[in-house]
Design a protein around this motif. Structure first.
Motif, short mmCIF file in Angstrom:
data_model
loop_
_atom_site.label_atom_id
_atom_site.label_comp_id
_atom_site.label_asym_id
_atom_site.label_seq_id
_atom_site.Cartn_x
_atom_site.Cartn_y
_atom_site.Cartn_z
N GLY A 138 0.80 -1.21 0.00
CA GLY A 138 0.00 0.00 0.00
C GLY A 138 0.84 1.26 0.00
O GLY A 138 1.94 1.31 0.55
N THR A 139 0.30 2.31 -0.61
CA THR A 139 0.92 3.62 -0.59
C THR A 139 -0.18 4.67 -0.66
O THR A 139 -1.35 4.34 -0.86
N GLY A 140 0.21 5.92 -0.48
CA GLY A 140 -0.76 7.00 -0.52
C GLY A 140 -0.69 7.88 0.70
O GLY A 140 -0.90 9.11 0.60
N PHE A 141 -0.40 7.29 1.86
CA PHE A 141 -0.36 8.06 3.09
C PHE A 141 0.91 7.81 3.91
O PHE A 141 1.43 8.72 4.53
N ARG A 142 1.41 6.59 3.96
CA ARG A 142 2.56 6.29 4.81
C ARG A 142 3.73 5.74 3.98
O ARG A 142 4.64 6.48 3.64
N SER A 143 3.73 4.45 3.69
CA SER A 143 4.85 3.87 2.94
C SER A 143 4.93 4.47 1.54
O SER A 143 3.91 4.72 0.90
N THR A 144 6.16 4.69 1.08
CA THR A 144 6.36 5.28 -0.24
C THR A 144 6.40 4.21 -1.32
O THR A 144 6.63 3.02 -1.04
N SER A 198 -13.98 1.24 -1.77
CA SER A 198 -13.98 2.70 -1.75
C SER A 198 -12.71 3.30 -1.17
O SER A 198 -12.48 4.51 -1.28
N ALA A 199 -11.84 2.48 -0.56
CA ALA A 199 -10.60 2.99 0.02
C ALA A 199 -9.48 3.11 -1.01
O ALA A 199 -8.43 3.70 -0.71
N PHE A 200 -9.70 2.58 -2.23
CA PHE A 200 -8.63 2.51 -3.23
C PHE A 200 -8.96 3.36 -4.46
O PHE A 200 -10.13 3.62 -4.77
N ASP A 201 -7.92 3.73 -5.19
CA ASP A 201 -8.16 4.42 -6.46
C ASP A 201 -8.62 3.42 -7.52
O ASP A 201 -8.61 2.20 -7.31
N ALA A 202 -9.04 3.96 -8.67
CA ALA A 202 -9.63 3.12 -9.72
C ALA A 202 -8.64 2.08 -10.24
O ALA A 202 -9.00 0.92 -10.49
N THR A 203 -7.39 2.48 -10.40
CA THR A 203 -6.38 1.54 -10.90
C THR A 203 -6.21 0.37 -9.94
O THR A 203 -6.14 -0.80 -10.36
N SER A 204 -6.15 0.65 -8.66
CA SER A 204 -5.99 -0.41 -7.66
C SER A 204 -7.20 -1.32 -7.60
O SER A 204 -7.06 -2.54 -7.47
N LEU A 208 -7.14 -5.42 -8.13
CA LEU A 208 -7.73 -6.37 -7.19
C LEU A 208 -8.82 -7.21 -7.87
O LEU A 208 -8.93 -8.42 -7.63
N GLN A 209 -9.63 -6.57 -8.71
CA GLN A 209 -10.67 -7.29 -9.41
C GLN A 209 -10.09 -8.36 -10.33
O GLN A 209 -10.58 -9.49 -10.40
N GLU A 210 -9.02 -8.00 -11.04
CA GLU A 210 -8.41 -8.94 -11.98
C GLU A 210 -7.71 -10.08 -11.26
O GLU A 210 -7.85 -11.25 -11.64
N ARG A 211 -6.97 -9.77 -10.19
CA ARG A 211 -6.17 -10.80 -9.51
C ARG A 211 -7.02 -11.65 -8.56
O ARG A 211 -6.77 -12.84 -8.41
N TYR A 212 -8.01 -11.03 -7.92
CA TYR A 212 -8.80 -11.74 -6.91
C TYR A 212 -10.29 -11.57 -7.21
O TYR A 212 -11.01 -10.89 -6.48
#
Length: 281
Positions: A138-144, A198-204, A208-212
Motif C-alpha cells: 500500500g501507498t498513498g499516506f505512509r509507505s512510499t 472505496s478505500a482505493f483508487d480506480a487503478t488499484s 484487485l478485481q483482476e487478480r482476486y
C-alpha cells in the motif's frame, strides 16, 4: 454468487505489545483526537481479550515490551515485515513513531531474525500483506512507492502496488484483509482476501478485481467500523464486533468470525490487525 469451501486453521506466530502506556497525545491519523479522553486500563483489557483469543485457538504469541514514551508501539504490525526469518524493519513517516524502529530491530535480532534495515519510508505489515507468494503493498499516506521496490528486492517476491485514497484508511491493513495466510503452492488461489473498494483508487480496484475476482468486497459501513483491520488463520477471522455485515459474508464463505472489541485502541487509529505482526519463520 456465494462460494463456500472447507476451511483449515493454520497455527500462526504473532508479535504483540501490551499497551501499558497507551494514550493519544498527538494526531497522525484522522482517528486520533488528543482532546478525547483515553482509558489505558480499558485498552489493556481489550488487548488481553485479543491475546487470549489467539492463545485459546492454538496460536503462539511473542511479546515486546512497550516503551513508556512510545504509546503507538502497541500497533506491532508496523514494527516490520517478516518472511522466512528475515525482518525488514520500518522507517516511519512521522517523527513521533520513528524511535520505535530501533526497539523492533533489537527484538528481532535478539530472537534470531535476520534484520534488514530500510532505505525507504515504510511502515511494515501495516502496508505490506502477503497473499500466497505475492506481496500486496500500500501507498498513498505512509509507505512510499520506492519501498515497494525495496521490499520486493529484500524478499524476491512479486509486488502489487495499491494506492489508498481515504485518509481514514491510511495503511493497507485497514482496508484489506488476507483470509488465507498460506504461502507457496498450497496457497488458496481464490477468495484469499477481503477489501473495501472505496478505500482505493480506480487503478488499484482494477488490479484487485483482476487478480482476486472471488474476493469479498466489504460495504462502507463495515469498513467504517474498522472491520477490514482483521486477522485470519484460514478458518477463524478475528474481527470487530461492529462489522456485522462483514461477519455474515465471512460465515457464508465458510470462515468462523471471532469478534473482539478493540474500540479503545481505535482511538489511536488501530484495531486487531494493527496489534498483530505475523512472524513467518
Amino acid at each position: 454468487m456465494t462460494i463456500t469451501a472447507s476451511r483449515t486453521a493454520h497455527r500462526r506466530r504473532y508479535l504483540m505489545c501490551r499497551p501499558d502506556h497507551f494514550t493519544v497525545r498527538y494526531s497522525i491519523n484522522p482517528w486520533m483526537v488528543p482532546s478525547r479522553p483515553t482509558d489505558t486500563g480499558r485498552a489493556v483489557r481489550q488487548w488481553q481479550a485479543l491475546y487470549d483469543a489467539y492463545v485459546a485457538l492454538g496460536h503462539e504469541v511473542e511479546l515486546i515490551d512497550q516503551v513508556p514514551d512510545l504509546p503507538d508501539m502497541v500497533y506491532t504490525a508496523n514494527g516490520g515485515f517478516v518472511i522466512g526469518g528475515r525482518a525488514y524493519v520500518p522507517s516511519f513517516r512521522y517523527a513521533e513513531r520513528r524511535p520505535e524502529s530501533a526497539f523492533f530491530a533489537r527484538w528481532f535480532a535478539e530472537h534470531g531474525f535476520e534484520v534488514v534495515e530500510p532505505a525507504e519510508v515504510n511502515e511494515g505489515e501495516g502496508d505490506f500483506l502477503l497473499v500466497g507468494d505475492t506481496i500486496l503493498a500500500g501507498t498513498g499516506f505512509r509507505s512510499t512507492g520506492d519501498s515497494h521496490r525495496e521490499v520486493g528486492e529484500v524478499f524476491d517476491r512479486e509486488v502489487l502496488s495499491l494506492t489508498l485514497t481515504d485518509p481514514r484508511f491510511y495503511h493497507l491493513d485497514t482496508a484489506l484483509t488476507v483470509l488465507d495466510p498460506v504461502e507457496g503452492p498450497d496457497a488458496v488461489e481464490h477468495a484469499t482476501i477481503a477489501y473495501l473498494p472505496s478505500a482505493f483508487d480506480a487503478t488499484s480496484r482494477g488490479i484487485l478485481q483482476e487478480r482476486y475476482p472471488d474476493a469479498i468486497r466489504v460495504a462502507d459501513l463495515d469498513g467504517d467500523a474498522f472491520g477490514l483491520n482483521a486477522a485470519s488463520d484460514g478458518l477463524h477471522v478475528f474481527v470487530s464486533p461492529r462489522a456485522t455485515g462483514f461477519a455474515a459474508q465471512l460465515a457464508e464463505r465458510g470462515y468462523r468470525p471471532v469478534p473482539v472489541d478493540l474500540s479503545e485502541l481505535l482511538l489511536g487509529g488501530g484495531g486487531i490487525k494493527c496489534c498483530t505482526l505475523e512472524l513467518r519463520g
